[in-house]
Design a protein around this motif. Structure first.
Motif, PDB file in Angstrom:
ATOM      1  N   LEU A 169       0.779  -1.204   0.007  1.00 24.65           N
ATOM      2  CA  LEU A 169      -0.079   0.027  -0.042  1.00 24.65           C
ATOM      3  C   LEU A 169       0.730   1.332  -0.080  1.00 24.65           C
ATOM      4  O   LEU A 169       1.982   1.268   0.500  1.00 24.65           O
ATOM      5  N   PRO A 170       0.522   2.323  -0.387  1.00 19.54           N
ATOM      6  CA  PRO A 170      -0.777   2.645  -1.295  1.00 19.54           C
ATOM      7  C   PRO A 170      -0.471   2.154  -2.734  1.00 19.54           C
ATOM      8  O   PRO A 170       0.542   2.455  -3.389  1.00 19.54           O
ATOM      9  N   ILE A 240      14.010  -0.174  -0.467  1.00 20.81           N
ATOM     10  CA  ILE A 240      15.258  -1.152  -0.190  1.00 20.81           C
ATOM     11  C   ILE A 240      15.547  -1.648  -1.648  1.00 20.81           C
ATOM     12  O   ILE A 240      16.485  -1.815  -2.162  1.00 20.81           O
TER      13      ILE A 240
ATOM     14  N   SER B 129      23.520  -7.971   7.483  1.00 21.88           N
ATOM     15  CA  SER B 129      22.485  -7.147   7.843  1.00 21.88           C
ATOM     16  C   SER B 129      21.495  -7.391   8.744  1.00 21.88           C
ATOM     17  O   SER B 129      20.599  -6.644   9.138  1.00 21.88           O
ATOM     18  N   TRP B 178      18.892  -3.906   9.231  1.00 21.62           N
ATOM     19  CA  TRP B 178      18.422  -3.569   7.947  1.00 21.62           C
ATOM     20  C   TRP B 178      17.154  -2.882   8.196  1.00 21.62           C
ATOM     21  O   TRP B 178      16.503  -1.918   7.475  1.00 21.62           O
ATOM     22  N   ILE B 181      17.633   0.845   8.822  1.00 22.78           N
ATOM     23  CA  ILE B 181      18.032   1.699   7.648  1.00 22.78           C
ATOM     24  C   ILE B 181      16.475   1.721   7.021  1.00 22.78           C
ATOM     25  O   ILE B 181      16.338   2.879   6.619  1.00 22.78           O
ATOM     26  N   ASP B 182      15.589   0.625   6.984  1.00 22.08           N
ATOM     27  CA  ASP B 182      14.492   0.575   6.375  1.00 22.08           C
ATOM     28  C   ASP B 182      13.684   1.961   6.952  1.00 22.08           C
ATOM     29  O   ASP B 182      13.124   2.523   6.281  1.00 22.08           O
ATOM     30  N   GLU B 185      14.838   5.184   5.662  1.00 21.77           N
ATOM     31  CA  GLU B 185      14.549   5.403   4.153  1.00 21.77           C
ATOM     32  C   GLU B 185      13.163   5.767   3.718  1.00 21.77           C
ATOM     33  O   GLU B 185      12.703   6.690   3.190  1.00 21.77           O
ATOM     34  N   VAL B 186      12.125   5.067   4.578  1.00 19.74           N
ATOM     35  CA  VAL B 186      10.702   5.318   4.470  1.00 19.74           C
ATOM     36  C   VAL B 186      10.205   6.559   5.040  1.00 19.74           C
ATOM     37  O   VAL B 186      10.698   7.108   6.153  1.00 19.74           O
ATOM     38  N   HIS B 340       0.122   7.502   4.677  1.00 17.38           N
ATOM     39  CA  HIS B 340       0.427   7.229   3.548  1.00 17.38           C
ATOM     40  C   HIS B 340      -0.249   6.211   2.834  1.00 17.38           C
ATOM     41  O   HIS B 340      -0.625   6.145   1.676  1.00 17.38           O
ATOM     42  N   ARG B 341      -0.347   5.149   3.691  1.00 18.44           N
ATOM     43  CA  ARG B 341      -1.086   3.927   2.998  1.00 18.44           C
ATOM     44  C   ARG B 341      -2.555   4.078   2.785  1.00 18.44           C
ATOM     45  O   ARG B 341      -3.105   3.746   1.554  1.00 18.44           O
ATOM     46  N   TRP B 347      -1.609  12.390   1.705  1.00 17.59           N
ATOM     47  CA  TRP B 347      -0.174  12.474   2.041  1.00 17.59           C
ATOM     48  C   TRP B 347       0.679  13.227   1.214  1.00 17.59           C
ATOM     49  O   TRP B 347       1.807  13.823   1.861  1.00 17.59           O
ATOM     50  N   ARG B 351       3.301  15.472   3.300  1.00 10.60           N
ATOM     51  CA  ARG B 351       4.638  14.715   3.663  1.00 10.60           C
ATOM     52  C   ARG B 351       5.736  15.659   3.912  1.00 10.60           C
ATOM     53  O   ARG B 351       6.669  15.367   4.589  1.00 10.60           O
TER      54      ARG B 351
END
Lengths: 367, 385
Positions: A169-170, A240, B129, B178, B181-182, B185-186, B340-341, B347, B351
């Motif tokens: 999502l989305p 990623i 990682s 990991w 880091i995720d 980035e998100v 966001h989802r 969003w 953002r």
């Protein structure tokens, strides 16, 4: 030596392994992030008419390979020119695939081994199998496919605990524009690369099995690629995935079943090597056939070793580094490949239809 | 002729393969490597980076199987990879990173930003990682690793074991690199890391993982203590086990609920142009400790305890959310990601200034605790006459 014939089942397995070859590890174009699976579906659908065109070519020229068709439609000079284009394309494609493997082994598996070593070994293996004949390739592909599917399926199941459905999502976040860019990317690499298979049409059984072979292998390979790229997406997330050269390798590395079954990514790399072996072999076979046709050689076997070595060396110097490889693969290749995959076959098909129609008219008039 | 050619080809292939197949190009015996168990990263006095590696001592391990040996080594330098390679000049062996389990950053480094220090770890092919990441509350991160001389075990492996069992405690988040880091980035989600300190009581020194380091982007901005961390984990739907304390009517802690399962749902709601977040938590528990007599049946029914536990949980969750909103402005709960989802269109507009919106975000919490069992006994202990 008599004419080689590969049964429909074996040619389908070659085609499946050919299509999934590099995509299993390199992943597919990923501009659209979490919607890339939609673009894969669209690309598969778009590839269907193309497969029908290829299959139609086989019906129009039963028992003839791509080069024979080109020669008989475009005549000696232009036909040979077109043949040369396809020789180049299959040679180049083989190089790129070999290089992918070389980069893979240098980046993650055998970091201190010069890239040439693994590429040379695989290259020589391909030379060997092509020399032995396409029938051998067909038989080995049939066996290897079972193995590949079994491993892919197993890894797929094992990674289910790591799925994070939020990554889906989305939907269509980056809009349809990105999806369509991806569609073109995925269409040219890997699906429409199957145009190489037309070079081996000469070894197909005469009766119209080409359509069945191409469509079924497209479907199966499409399902496998969608499954694999969905797995990468769900395990790693779109951000990623886009940063990795070999997303599958990392995604499989995340698998951890009870702190016991871990670090299995190395074993899953075997699948990559087997699929790649089939892909490079077919490219080499088609390139050799082309050279043999253009220069009117008795057998393609006399040039296999030379072309195989050229392929390996060219793979060594074709890109400067891995970033260049990725740039070419995802940005330039889709434009570069279109003439070979769509435009030339389409021209060939239309001309062949006209010729066939004329011939029908003539026989009708005579009759 | 053909047969001869084929035979010679096969022979030459076999000879070439003979050269290449016996082993890897860079084959190394295991006793020529130093196996790194974990690292601590500090800032050295001269402003450079100081890396302390804990290594498994293989020779020692061979002699006395019962106890794993370890070796410590520290070196400072400018980049991590540079230090890692220069360490060879101290060990004489190449460091082998694939078995490293823990990486500890000093608070000072964490407050300056971790991006420069984690990139190598996720990029290099030898490092994996899935190492656990920690932020040290001690002045130097290496002090934690140095504890191995008192506990006489490989500290990094012990820490990894600790993280694997952390779910029973739920006092700190479990973060692999990991994952960290995720989160960097998100968008719409900030990273957290567990805090580690040296716990000293009655002269026993032990490592202790408790609390959370809150990150804004890659910079650490604050801490949550163990209780707050548990509430945070409830908000993040990361609770699977653990204990809920409940007070009795007089406000004295009297009951322990063992969490059997817990589920939190985040629902962003759009109300008159403003986004509000609605959280609902359902926690299934078993009553596992009653510290008063006659409780459970006479004074208070299970329903009362459930209700009080739910209310307490609700307040804990709200207070940790408010604390993070007001003091740290870092969306560690992933509310932004939830928006966001669910509302990609909104969003896109917000953002850019999500951290401002997050600070004033209205959050409602609905917490429900269900007591499913009372373990082995059906009532509280009774005092006989």
């Amino acid at each position: 030596m008599g004419k080689e014939v590969i049964p429909a089942g074996q040619s389908a397995t070659i085609a499946i392994l050919f299509i999934i070859g590099t995509s299993l590890f390199m992943g597919v174009a990923g501009q659209s992030g979490n919607s890339s699976w939609i673009s894969i579906i669209i690309a598969v659908v778009l590839a269907v008419p193309l497969m029908l065109v290829y299959a139609r070519l086989h019906t129009l020229f039963p028992g003839k390979g791509l080069y024979d068709m080109l020669l008989s439609i475009f005549g000696g000079v232009f036909g040979r020119l077109a043949c040369c284009l396809y020789i180049w394309y299959s040679l180049h494609l083989g190089c790129m695939v070999l290089r992918n493997f070389g980069e893979f082994s240098k980046t993650v598996a055998l970091t201190s081994t010069p890239m040439l070593a693994p590429m040379l070994i695989i290259g020589l293996l391909c030379v060997w199998v092509v020399n032995a004949g396409i029938e051998v390739l067909g038989r080995s592909a049939k066996f290897l496919l079972l193995f590949c599917i079994a491993v892919t399926f197993l890894v797929q199941i094992l990674s289910v605990p790591k799925y994070d459905y939020h990554h889906m999502l989305p939907l269509l976040e980056r809009g349809w524009g990105a999806v369509w860019t991806d569609v073109i990317g995925t269409f040219t690499f890997p699906f429409a690369e199957i145009v190489i298979m037309t070079g081996a049409f000469g070894a197909f059984p005469n009766k119209g099995s080409a359509r069945r072979v191409l469509l079924s292998s497209l479907l199966i390979a499409g399902v496998i690629i969608i499954a694999v790229s969905l797995r990468n997406l769900l395990v790693l997330g779109p951000d990623i995935v886009s940063s990795l050269y070999f997303p599958s390798y990392v995604a499989v590395g995340r698998i951890n079943i009870g702190d016991f079954l871990t670090r299995i990514e190395g074993s899953s790399a075997i699948v990559f090597v087997t699929a790649l072996f089939v892909k490079v072999s077919l490219c080499l076979y088609v390139a050799s056939c082309g050279v043999a046709k253009v220069f009117k050689l008795e057998s393609y076997r006399s040039v296999v070793l030379q072309l195989g070595l050229i392929m390996v060396y060219m793979a060594e110097f074709i890109y400067r580094d891995i970033t260049e490889m990725q740039y070419f693969g995802y940005h330039i290749y889709k434009i570069y490949a279109l003439p070979f995959q769509v435009i030339l076959p389409a021209v060939l098909w239309i001309s062949a239809e006209i010729v066939a129609a004329r011939k029908r008219k003539r026989t009708a008039a005579e009759g | 002729m053909r047969v001869a050619a084929r035979k010679s080809l096969a022979l030459s292939l076999a000879l070439i393969l003979l050269l290449l197949l016996p082993g890897c190009w860079n084959y190394t015996e295991v006793d020529d490597m130093s196996i790194v168990a974990g690292v601590a990263l500090d800032k050295a006095k001269d402003g450079k980076l100081q890396l302390t590696a804990e290594m498994v001592d293989i020779q020692n391990g061979l002699e006395q199987q019962s106890q794993a040996g370890f070796k410590m080594i520290s070196l400072s330098g400018n980049t991590i990879f540079d230090i890692a390679r220069n360490m060879i000049s101290m060990t004489g062996k190449k460091l082998f990173w694939s078995h490293a389990k823990s990486i500890i950053f000093s608070e000072e480094l964490a407050r300056e930003g971790l991006i420069p220090y984690i990139d190598w770890y996720s990029r290099d092919t030898e490092t994996r990682s899935d190492v656990f990441i920690f932020v040290s509350e001690e002045k130097n991160a290496r002090d934690v690793l140095n504890l191995n001389s008192t506990t006489e075990s490989v500290m990094s492996f012990e820490l990894a074991q600790l993280m694997r069992d952390e779910k029973f405690v739920a006092g700190a988040p479990v973060v692999e690199i990991w994952d960290f880091i995720d989160k960097l980035e998100v968008s719409g989600q900030s990273a957290v890391a567990p805090l580690i300190h040296v716990h000293e009581l009655n002269g026993h020194k032990n490592e202790r993982v408790e609390g959370t380091a809150v990150f804004d982007k890659d910079k650490m901005v604050g801490k949550l203590d163990g209780k707050e961390s548990k509430a945070m984990l409830f908000v993040k739907n990361k609770i699977s086990e653990g204990v809920l304390e409940v007070e009795d009517r007089t406000g004295k802690p009297a009951y322990s609920l063992e969490i059997l399962s817990s589920r939190t749902e985040v629902r962003p709601v759009l109300r008159e142009g403003d986004i509000t977040i609605h959280l609902s938590t359902v926690t299934k528990t078993g009553l596992d400790e009653v510290m008063n007599t006659g409780g459970m049946t006479q004074h208070e029914s299970l329903k009362d305890i459930e209700k009080r536990a739910g209310e307490k949980l609700r307040q804990d969750m709200l207070s940790v959310i408010h604390k993070v909103q007001r003091e740290y402005h870092a969306d560690i709960f992933g509310f932004g990601a939830a928006v966001h989802r669910k509302m990609p269109k909104q969003w896109k507009q917000i953002r850019e200034h999500w951290s401002d919106i997050f600070t004033d975000l209205e959050v409602t919490v609905d917490a429900k605790v269900i007591i499913e069992s009372t373990a082995k006994t059906s009532r509280a202990l009774k005092l006989g006459d």
